[in-house]
Design a protein around this motif. Structure first.
Motif, PDB file in Angstrom:
ATOM      1  N   ILE A   1     -31.857 -14.203  13.143  1.00  0.00           N
ATOM      2  CA  ILE A   1     -31.797 -15.301  11.568  1.00  0.00           C
ATOM      3  C   ILE A   1     -31.429 -14.896  10.548  1.00  0.00           C
ATOM      4  O   ILE A   1     -31.919 -13.649   9.928  1.00  0.00           O
TER       5      ILE A   1
ATOM      6  N   ALA B   1     -28.368  -9.302   8.622  1.00  0.00           N
ATOM      7  CA  ALA B   1     -28.020  -9.887   9.814  1.00  0.00           C
ATOM      8  C   ALA B   1     -26.874  -9.302  10.268  1.00  0.00           C
ATOM      9  O   ALA B   1     -26.730  -9.214  12.053  1.00  0.00           O
TER      10      ALA B   1
ATOM     11  N   SER C   1     -27.207 -10.260  -0.293  1.00  0.00           N
ATOM     12  CA  SER C   1     -26.457  -9.206  -0.330  1.00  0.00           C
ATOM     13  C   SER C   1     -25.022  -9.505  -0.541  1.00  0.00           C
ATOM     14  O   SER C   1     -24.016  -8.457  -1.036  1.00  0.00           O
TER      15      SER C   1
ATOM     16  N   ALA D   1     -33.605 -11.787  10.010  1.00  0.00           N
ATOM     17  CA  ALA D   1     -33.236 -10.640   9.503  1.00  0.00           C
ATOM     18  C   ALA D   1     -33.135 -11.523   8.250  1.00  0.00           C
ATOM     19  O   ALA D   1     -32.458 -11.809   7.786  1.00  0.00           O
TER      20      ALA D   1
ATOM     21  N   PHE E   1     -35.298  -8.974  -4.729  1.00  0.00           N
ATOM     22  CA  PHE E   1     -36.659  -9.150  -3.883  1.00  0.00           C
ATOM     23  C   PHE E   1     -38.144  -8.481  -3.475  1.00  0.00           C
ATOM     24  O   PHE E   1     -38.679  -8.120  -4.471  1.00  0.00           O
TER      25      PHE E   1
ATOM     26  N   GLY F   1     -33.818  -5.577   7.534  1.00  0.00           N
ATOM     27  CA  GLY F   1     -33.629  -5.474   5.720  1.00  0.00           C
ATOM     28  C   GLY F   1     -34.666  -5.779   5.135  1.00  0.00           C
ATOM     29  O   GLY F   1     -35.559  -5.402   5.599  1.00  0.00           O
TER      30      GLY F   1
ATOM     31  N   LEU G   1     -29.443  -2.377   0.548  1.00  0.00           N
ATOM     32  CA  LEU G   1     -27.981  -2.392   1.547  1.00  0.00           C
ATOM     33  C   LEU G   1     -28.089  -0.999   2.265  1.00  0.00           C
ATOM     34  O   LEU G   1     -28.303  -1.281   3.822  1.00  0.00           O
TER      35      LEU G   1
HETATM   36  C1  LIG Z   1     -28.163  -9.165  -8.477  1.00  0.00           C
HETATM   37  C2  LIG Z   1     -28.259  -8.382  -7.118  1.00  0.00           C
HETATM   38  C3  LIG Z   1     -27.584  -7.171  -6.644  1.00  0.00           C
HETATM   39  C4  LIG Z   1     -28.139  -6.559  -6.314  1.00  0.00           C
HETATM   40  N1  LIG Z   1     -27.287  -5.073  -6.296  1.00  0.00           N
HETATM   41  C5  LIG Z   1     -27.707  -4.076  -4.983  1.00  0.00           C
HETATM   42  C6  LIG Z   1     -26.548  -2.670  -5.120  1.00  0.00           C
HETATM   43  O1  LIG Z   1     -26.310  -2.155  -5.964  1.00  0.00           O
HETATM   44  N2  LIG Z   1     -26.627  -1.235  -3.887  1.00  0.00           N
HETATM   45  C7  LIG Z   1     -28.521  -2.270  -3.024  1.00  0.00           C
HETATM   46  O2  LIG Z   1     -28.235  -1.466  -2.019  1.00  0.00           O
HETATM   47  N3  LIG Z   1     -28.902  -3.531  -3.200  1.00  0.00           N
HETATM   48  C8  LIG Z   1     -28.654  -4.620  -3.751  1.00  0.00           C
HETATM   49  N4  LIG Z   1     -29.318  -5.100  -3.826  1.00  0.00           N
HETATM   50  C9  LIG Z   1     -30.016  -5.746  -3.092  1.00  0.00           C
HETATM   51  C10 LIG Z   1     -29.059  -5.681  -1.851  1.00  0.00           C
HETATM   52  O3  LIG Z   1     -28.874  -6.900  -1.870  1.00  0.00           O
HETATM   53  C11 LIG Z   1     -30.667  -6.848  -1.080  1.00  0.00           C
HETATM   54  O4  LIG Z   1     -31.390  -5.484  -0.590  1.00  0.00           O
HETATM   55  C12 LIG Z   1     -29.739  -7.020   0.577  1.00  0.00           C
HETATM   56  O5  LIG Z   1     -29.686  -7.757   0.968  1.00  0.00           O
HETATM   57  C13 LIG Z   1     -30.927  -7.289   1.627  1.00  0.00           C
HETATM   58  O6  LIG Z   1     -30.507  -7.625   2.952  1.00  0.00           O
HETATM   59  P1  LIG Z   1     -30.874  -8.332   3.515  1.00  0.00           P
HETATM   60  O7  LIG Z   1     -29.942  -8.528   4.714  1.00  0.00           O
HETATM   61  O8  LIG Z   1     -32.216  -7.679   3.786  1.00  0.00           O
HETATM   62  O9  LIG Z   1     -31.231 -10.131   3.032  1.00  0.00           O
HETATM   63  P2  LIG Z   1     -30.124 -11.433   2.870  1.00  0.00           P
HETATM   64  O10 LIG Z   1     -28.738 -10.120   2.541  1.00  0.00           O
HETATM   65  O11 LIG Z   1     -30.915 -11.623   1.164  1.00  0.00           O
HETATM   66  O12 LIG Z   1     -29.626 -12.225   3.819  1.00  0.00           O
HETATM   67  C14 LIG Z   1     -30.789 -12.849   4.229  1.00  0.00           C
HETATM   68  C15 LIG Z   1     -30.584 -13.944   4.863  1.00  0.00           C
HETATM   69  O13 LIG Z   1     -31.593 -15.091   5.345  1.00  0.00           O
HETATM   70  C16 LIG Z   1     -31.102 -16.251   5.411  1.00  0.00           C
HETATM   71  N5  LIG Z   1     -32.074 -17.113   5.775  1.00  0.00           N
HETATM   72  C17 LIG Z   1     -33.335 -16.496   5.048  1.00  0.00           C
HETATM   73  N6  LIG Z   1     -34.168 -18.035   5.344  1.00  0.00           N
HETATM   74  C18 LIG Z   1     -33.553 -17.930   6.398  1.00  0.00           C
HETATM   75  C19 LIG Z   1     -34.004 -19.347   7.629  1.00  0.00           C
HETATM   76  N7  LIG Z   1     -35.041 -20.248   7.987  1.00  0.00           N
HETATM   77  N8  LIG Z   1     -32.999 -19.429   8.754  1.00  0.00           N
HETATM   78  C20 LIG Z   1     -32.087 -18.701   8.688  1.00  0.00           C
HETATM   79  N9  LIG Z   1     -31.195 -18.385   7.472  1.00  0.00           N
HETATM   80  C21 LIG Z   1     -32.393 -17.870   6.690  1.00  0.00           C
HETATM   81  C22 LIG Z   1     -29.953 -16.362   4.017  1.00  0.00           C
HETATM   82  O14 LIG Z   1     -29.120 -17.536   3.886  1.00  0.00           O
HETATM   83  C23 LIG Z   1     -29.642 -15.265   4.051  1.00  0.00           C
HETATM   84  O15 LIG Z   1     -27.948 -15.046   4.840  1.00  0.00           O
HETATM   85  C24 LIG Z   1     -28.796  -6.489  -5.415  1.00  0.00           C
HETATM   86  C25 LIG Z   1     -29.313  -7.200  -5.024  1.00  0.00           C
HETATM   87  C26 LIG Z   1     -29.682  -8.700  -6.142  1.00  0.00           C
HETATM   88  C27 LIG Z   1     -30.078 -10.232  -6.038  1.00  0.00           C
END
Ligand SMILES: Cc1cc2nc3c(=O)[nH]c(=O)nc-3n(C[C@H](O)[C@H](O)[C@H](O)COP(=O)(O)OP(=O)(O)OC[C@H]3O[C@@H](n4cnc5c(N)ncnc54)[C@H](O)[C@@H]3O)c2cc1C
Length: 494
Positions: A9, A15, A44, A208, A427, A456, A473
């Motif tokens: 997810i 993910a 991400s 995720a 976040f 994540g 990340l």
């Molecule tokens: C502006 C900014 C800059 C950043 N810079 C950095 C950096 O330089 N280095 C670093 O390490 N971190 C950085 N971060 C933090 C980093 O981006 C996050 O910690 C990381 O990307 C989280 O990854 P994730 O896969 O857990 O979540 P996400 O990448 O947010 O993925 C979550 C996914 O779930 C999907 N989703 C949500 N709900 C549902 C549902 N009900 N059904 C299906 N899909 C769903 C979303 O659409 C998305 O695809 C930054 C964040 C931001 C906002």
């Protein structure tokens, strides 16, 4: 009903890493992404692309990127040893980070980066930020000598290509709504796809799908009053769905549910982030400024540390101020050291040739109080200590509250410039409790829930109060791979 071995997810970094790891072990994999193709990829895609992983020397870095011998010899690449990573993570989380999760994160960070490269992740030297020429030689000073080519957007793009090549299905505009659960094990999910109710069967489900940072109602509920007023730095799709679905079947919540990563952010930024302009609202050069609130007063130690260690908690301090805003004030001495975003478009900025003129232009600020603050601050700077922006220089104030502990410069050289900021949330820290070796979600009795995994930002227990830059990340990669491996291994045992 479509049936897969593993249903993931979300389609962010965590993910994608989970899906690729499970697929490499032979599982059939489908990813459900709430967003359409253009907006997919979660926070991400917004990530600047620095990653905090263990490395001991440039030879380790050469396993992640192609450096010539000349390039390798031309810089001080510093290190980020296991001990340094522990120190940073434990200090910023006030020693609250879960020992098993943090040990896993730290010790697996480097091998997971090597694995990430094998999946298409690309790194290059980070010459633009946290690096300077000191005495004729390049020096890195933020533990980030490499960054992702194309930032987080580039990473999601290449991992998506790898996923397609490996035969992983991706269903866009498909928002998971609830888990299919027979009271003992998870059997799939119910989802909303292009407005229609659909169900997917799966032998294991990996959540995720981020935290709840884009949900103003949950922010107010868990982070506290006022948090509905924060701007969202990234995706609008992370509204806590994964957490709600898991809690609904008895999963165990874990971590700092009132905690969050939130930064100083352009005062008039839009409600949510935009991938194509994801850097525009950054205002990370505040350690060189003084930050002033509506009462004309300073309210944090701007120079307590490099921004890597304070930026994620100072957004909350800005949110607490009257009107949820502050001004970062600089003079001409440091202007050339500011990050490029300060010269970009959509910047709330005022410029003046005298402090009195600046005071009259700082909208919402008590002018007399501001001038008094600057007079006291200027008098308190220990100018006998040399200024050095490439090190914690100890050039501090004496006798004022709050102090400024490094990079303190009197505001005395026009033109003066001030930049308006508010709070941007990145976040949330609260999440689900998982087994650190398999990524499996546990129930309220700490027993693993058959068929349910998480990775994540959906995982809790790693970050408390604050966050060392570049860890999000890496956490997504490490725990994404663990969950993908764990879910695929569990299939063999079934
Ligand atoms: C502006 C900014 C800059 C950043 N810079 C950095 C950096 O330089 N280095 C670093 O390490 N971190 C950085 N971060 C933090 C980093 O981006 C996050 O910690 C990381 O990307 C989280 O990854 P994730 O896969 O857990 O979540 P996400 O990448 O947010 O993925 C979550 C996914 O779930 C999907 N989703 C949500 N709900 C549902 C549902 N009900 N059904 C299906 N899909 C769903 C979303 O659409 C998305 O695809 C930054 C964040 C931001 C906002």
């Amino acid at each position: 009903m479509q049936q897969y071995d593993v249903l993931v997810i979300g389609k962010g970094n965590a993910a994608l890493c989970a899906a690729l790891a499970a697929r490499d072990k032979g599982a059939s994999v489908c990813m459900l992404e709430a967003a359409n193709v253009d907006e997919s990829g979660g926070n991400s895609r917004f990530a600047g692309g620095v990653m905090r992983f263990v490395y001991n020397n440039v030879d380790d870095l050469r396993k992640l990127t192609d450096l010539t011998d000349e390039e390798a010899a031309a810089a001080d690449w510093e290190s980020n040893t296991i001990e340094q990573f522990y120190d940073d993570l434990y200090q910023v989380t006030s020693y609250r980070t879960d020992p098993s999760l943090s040990e896993t994160l730290i010790t697996k960070s480097f091998p997971t980066m090597v694995w990430l490269r094998s999946q298409g992740g690309r790194f290059e030297p980070n010459y633009r930020h946290q690096s300077a020429i000191v005495n004729g030689r390049r020096k890195f000073f933020g533990r980030f000598p490499l960054h992702l080519t194309g930032g987080g957007d580039g990473l999601v793009h290449t991992l998506t290509e790898t996923a397609a090549r490996k035969g992983i299905d991706i269903a866009y505009e498909t928002r998971a709504v609830s888990l299919i659960y027979d009271g003992e094990r998870v059997l799939g999910v119910n989802a909303k796809q292009h407005g229609k109710a659909v169900s997917y069967g799966a032998r294991t489900v990996i959540l995720a799908c981020g935290g709840f940072e884009a949900n103003p109602e949950w922010r107010t509920r868990y982070l506290g009053p006022g948090w509905e007023l924060a701007k969202v730095r990234g995706s609008r799709f992370n509204v806590g769905d994964g957490l709600r679905m898991a809690l609904d079947i008895g999963a165990c919540p874990y971590g700092n549910w009132s905690g969050r990563h939130a930064v100083s952010w352009e005062m008039h930024a839009p409600e949510f982030g935009e991938v194509s302009k994801s850097h525009e609202p950054y205002r990370h050069s505040y350690p060189l400024s003084i930050m002033i609130n509506a009462e004309g007063k300073r309210f944090v130690d701007e120079g307590a540390e490099f921004y890597n260690y304070t930026y994620a908690k100072y957004g909350a301090e800005v949110l607490k101020q009257t009107g949820q805003f502050a001004w970062q004030v600089f003079d001409a001495k440091v202007r050339k050291l500011l990050r490029p975003e300060y010269d970009g478009r959509n910047v709330t900025r005022v410029v003046a040739n005298t402090l009195e003129e600046l005071a009259s232009k700082l909208e919402g600020v008590h002018a007399e109080a501001f001038l008094k603050t600057v007079r006291e601050y200027n008098a308190a700077v220990q100018t006998q200590i040399p200024f050095n922006h490439a090190a914690k220089d100890g050039r501090r104030t004496n006798g004022i509250e709050p102090p400024k502990s490094n990079w303190a410069n009197p505001l005395d050289t026009p033109p003066y410039e001030a930049f308006g900021v508010t709070c941007g949330i990145t976040f949330t820290f609260g999440g689900l409790r998982i087994n650190h070796e398999t990524g499996q979600v546990v129930d309220l009795n700490f027993h693993p829930i058959p068929g349910l995994y998480a990775a994540g930002e959906t995982v809790g227990g790693i970050f408390y109060f604050n966050y060392p830059a570049g860890t999000g990340l890496v956490s997504g990669c490490v725990f994404g791979k663990i969950a993908g491996d764990g879910a695929a291994d569990a299939l063999k045992a079934q």
